[in-house]
Design a protein around this motif. Structure first.
Motif, PDB file in Angstrom:
ATOM      1  N   GLU A  12       0.837  -1.196   0.000  1.00  0.00           N
ATOM      2  CA  GLU A  12       0.000   0.000   0.000  1.00  0.00           C
ATOM      3  C   GLU A  12       0.872   1.247   0.000  1.00  0.00           C
ATOM      4  O   GLU A  12       1.570   1.509   0.979  1.00  0.00           O
ATOM      5  CB  GLU A  12      -0.921   0.000   1.215  1.00  0.00           C
ATOM      6  N   GLU A  13       0.860   1.958  -1.110  1.00  0.00           N
ATOM      7  CA  GLU A  13       1.558   3.242  -1.262  1.00  0.00           C
ATOM      8  C   GLU A  13       3.019   3.195  -0.830  1.00  0.00           C
ATOM      9  O   GLU A  13       3.565   4.181  -0.350  1.00  0.00           O
ATOM     10  CB  GLU A  13       0.806   4.335  -0.511  1.00  0.00           C
ATOM     11  N   ARG A  14       3.634   2.040  -0.991  1.00  0.00           N
ATOM     12  CA  ARG A  14       5.050   1.842  -0.664  1.00  0.00           C
ATOM     13  C   ARG A  14       5.366   2.106   0.814  1.00  0.00           C
ATOM     14  O   ARG A  14       6.511   2.239   1.215  1.00  0.00           O
ATOM     15  CB  ARG A  14       5.915   2.734  -1.557  1.00  0.00           C
ATOM     16  N   LYS A  15       4.316   2.133   1.655  1.00  0.00           N
ATOM     17  CA  LYS A  15       4.488   2.427   3.075  1.00  0.00           C
ATOM     18  C   LYS A  15       4.032   1.302   3.985  1.00  0.00           C
ATOM     19  O   LYS A  15       4.350   1.296   5.172  1.00  0.00           O
ATOM     20  CB  LYS A  15       3.688   3.686   3.442  1.00  0.00           C
ATOM     21  N   ARG A  16       3.255   0.360   3.444  1.00  0.00           N
ATOM     22  CA  ARG A  16       2.685  -0.701   4.283  1.00  0.00           C
ATOM     23  C   ARG A  16       2.565  -1.978   3.466  1.00  0.00           C
ATOM     24  O   ARG A  16       2.098  -1.950   2.335  1.00  0.00           O
ATOM     25  CB  ARG A  16       1.307  -0.276   4.762  1.00  0.00           C
ATOM     26  N   LYS A  31      15.868  -2.306   8.571  1.00  0.00           N
ATOM     27  CA  LYS A  31      16.193  -2.258   7.150  1.00  0.00           C
ATOM     28  C   LYS A  31      15.820  -3.522   6.370  1.00  0.00           C
ATOM     29  O   LYS A  31      15.722  -3.496   5.148  1.00  0.00           O
ATOM     30  CB  LYS A  31      17.684  -1.998   6.961  1.00  0.00           C
ATOM     31  N   GLU A  32      15.600  -4.654   7.071  1.00  0.00           N
ATOM     32  CA  GLU A  32      15.304  -5.902   6.378  1.00  0.00           C
ATOM     33  C   GLU A  32      14.498  -6.844   7.260  1.00  0.00           C
ATOM     34  O   GLU A  32      14.789  -6.993   8.442  1.00  0.00           O
ATOM     35  CB  GLU A  32      16.606  -6.590   5.967  1.00  0.00           C
ATOM     36  N   ILE A  33      13.495  -7.473   6.648  1.00  0.00           N
ATOM     37  CA  ILE A  33      12.688  -8.481   7.333  1.00  0.00           C
ATOM     38  C   ILE A  33      12.661  -9.712   6.445  1.00  0.00           C
ATOM     39  O   ILE A  33      12.401  -9.617   5.248  1.00  0.00           O
ATOM     40  CB  ILE A  33      11.264  -7.971   7.601  1.00  0.00           C
ATOM     41  N   ARG A  34      12.954 -10.885   7.041  1.00  0.00           N
ATOM     42  CA  ARG A  34      12.950 -12.151   6.305  1.00  0.00           C
ATOM     43  C   ARG A  34      11.908 -13.077   6.912  1.00  0.00           C
ATOM     44  O   ARG A  34      11.938 -13.329   8.113  1.00  0.00           O
ATOM     45  CB  ARG A  34      14.331 -12.789   6.355  1.00  0.00           C
ATOM     46  N   LYS A  45      12.886  -5.213   2.089  1.00  0.00           N
ATOM     47  CA  LYS A  45      13.972  -4.288   2.394  1.00  0.00           C
ATOM     48  C   LYS A  45      13.460  -2.866   2.315  1.00  0.00           C
ATOM     49  O   LYS A  45      12.600  -2.550   1.495  1.00  0.00           O
ATOM     50  CB  LYS A  45      15.133  -4.475   1.410  1.00  0.00           C
ATOM     51  N   GLY A  46      14.025  -2.002   3.166  1.00  0.00           N
ATOM     52  CA  GLY A  46      13.613  -0.607   3.165  1.00  0.00           C
ATOM     53  C   GLY A  46      14.256   0.147   4.301  1.00  0.00           C
ATOM     54  O   GLY A  46      15.332  -0.216   4.793  1.00  0.00           O
ATOM     55  N   PHE A  67       9.444   1.109   1.794  1.00  0.00           N
ATOM     56  CA  PHE A  67       9.935  -0.104   1.140  1.00  0.00           C
ATOM     57  C   PHE A  67      10.741   0.217  -0.108  1.00  0.00           C
ATOM     58  O   PHE A  67      10.363   1.071  -0.905  1.00  0.00           O
ATOM     59  CB  PHE A  67       8.762  -1.032   0.798  1.00  0.00           C
ATOM     60  N   GLN A  68      11.870  -0.492  -0.250  1.00  0.00           N
ATOM     61  CA  GLN A  68      12.738  -0.343  -1.408  1.00  0.00           C
ATOM     62  C   GLN A  68      12.782  -1.597  -2.259  1.00  0.00           C
ATOM     63  O   GLN A  68      13.038  -1.527  -3.451  1.00  0.00           O
ATOM     64  CB  GLN A  68      14.154   0.023  -0.952  1.00  0.00           C
ATOM     65  N   ALA A  69      12.538  -2.765  -1.647  1.00  0.00           N
ATOM     66  CA  ALA A  69      12.607  -4.026  -2.406  1.00  0.00           C
ATOM     67  C   ALA A  69      11.764  -5.096  -1.734  1.00  0.00           C
ATOM     68  O   ALA A  69      11.629  -5.134  -0.512  1.00  0.00           O
ATOM     69  CB  ALA A  69      14.049  -4.504  -2.516  1.00  0.00           C
ATOM     70  N   LEU A  70      11.215  -5.952  -2.563  1.00  0.00           N
ATOM     71  CA  LEU A  70      10.473  -7.113  -2.124  1.00  0.00           C
ATOM     72  C   LEU A  70      10.903  -8.246  -3.031  1.00  0.00           C
ATOM     73  O   LEU A  70      10.842  -8.109  -4.251  1.00  0.00           O
ATOM     74  CB  LEU A  70       8.969  -6.845  -2.275  1.00  0.00           C
ATOM     75  N   SER A  71      11.411  -9.339  -2.456  1.00  0.00           N
ATOM     76  CA  SER A  71      11.894 -10.438  -3.298  1.00  0.00           C
ATOM     77  C   SER A  71      11.581 -11.779  -2.649  1.00  0.00           C
ATOM     78  O   SER A  71      11.272 -11.855  -1.465  1.00  0.00           O
ATOM     79  CB  SER A  71      13.396 -10.298  -3.557  1.00  0.00           C
ATOM     80  N   TYR A  72      11.670 -12.833  -3.468  1.00  0.00           N
ATOM     81  CA  TYR A  72      11.418 -14.190  -3.007  1.00  0.00           C
ATOM     82  C   TYR A  72      12.608 -15.080  -3.328  1.00  0.00           C
ATOM     83  O   TYR A  72      13.295 -14.873  -4.321  1.00  0.00           O
ATOM     84  CB  TYR A  72      10.197 -14.793  -3.715  1.00  0.00           C
TER      85      TYR A  72
END
Length: 93
Positions: A12-16, A31-34, A45-46, A67-72
């Motif tokens: 949501e809007e790069r904030k949530r 800065k990072e959640i896994r 990442k953010g 948020f700056q990145a979302l990856s799998y």
């Protein structure tokens, strides 16, 4: 045929970020959640990341910040710091 567990991610809007199908959060900093999810290993990442809701009984994770990145990755062992570039990182460069 094996039924696949449900997994969704809403940004949501790069904030949530609201993620469903989360099994476990393995590591987190501002800065990072896994997190281990039903369909792979999710890395967020953010900046100023903060877990505002985590319910492993329902599989819900809510994170707020910028948020700056979302990856799998398919497995935990394949996640490396700085490896690859996530979808958001490519979109917002």
């Amino acid at each position: 045929m094996k039924e696949v567990e449900r997994h969704t991610v809403i940004l949501e809007e790069r904030k949530r970020v609201v993620a469903e199908g989360v099994r476990q959060v393995d590591a987190f900093t501002d800065k990072e959640i896994r997190a281990d999810t039903a369909l792979g290993y999710l890395v967020l990442k953010g900046e100023g990341l903060n877990i505002t809701d985590l319910n492993l009984d329902t599989g819900r994770l809510v994170v707020e910040g910028r948020f700056q990145a979302l990856s799998y990755a398919e497995e935990k062992g394949t996640v490396r710091r700085g490896a690859g570039r996530g979808l958001l990182e490519r979109l917002f460069r």
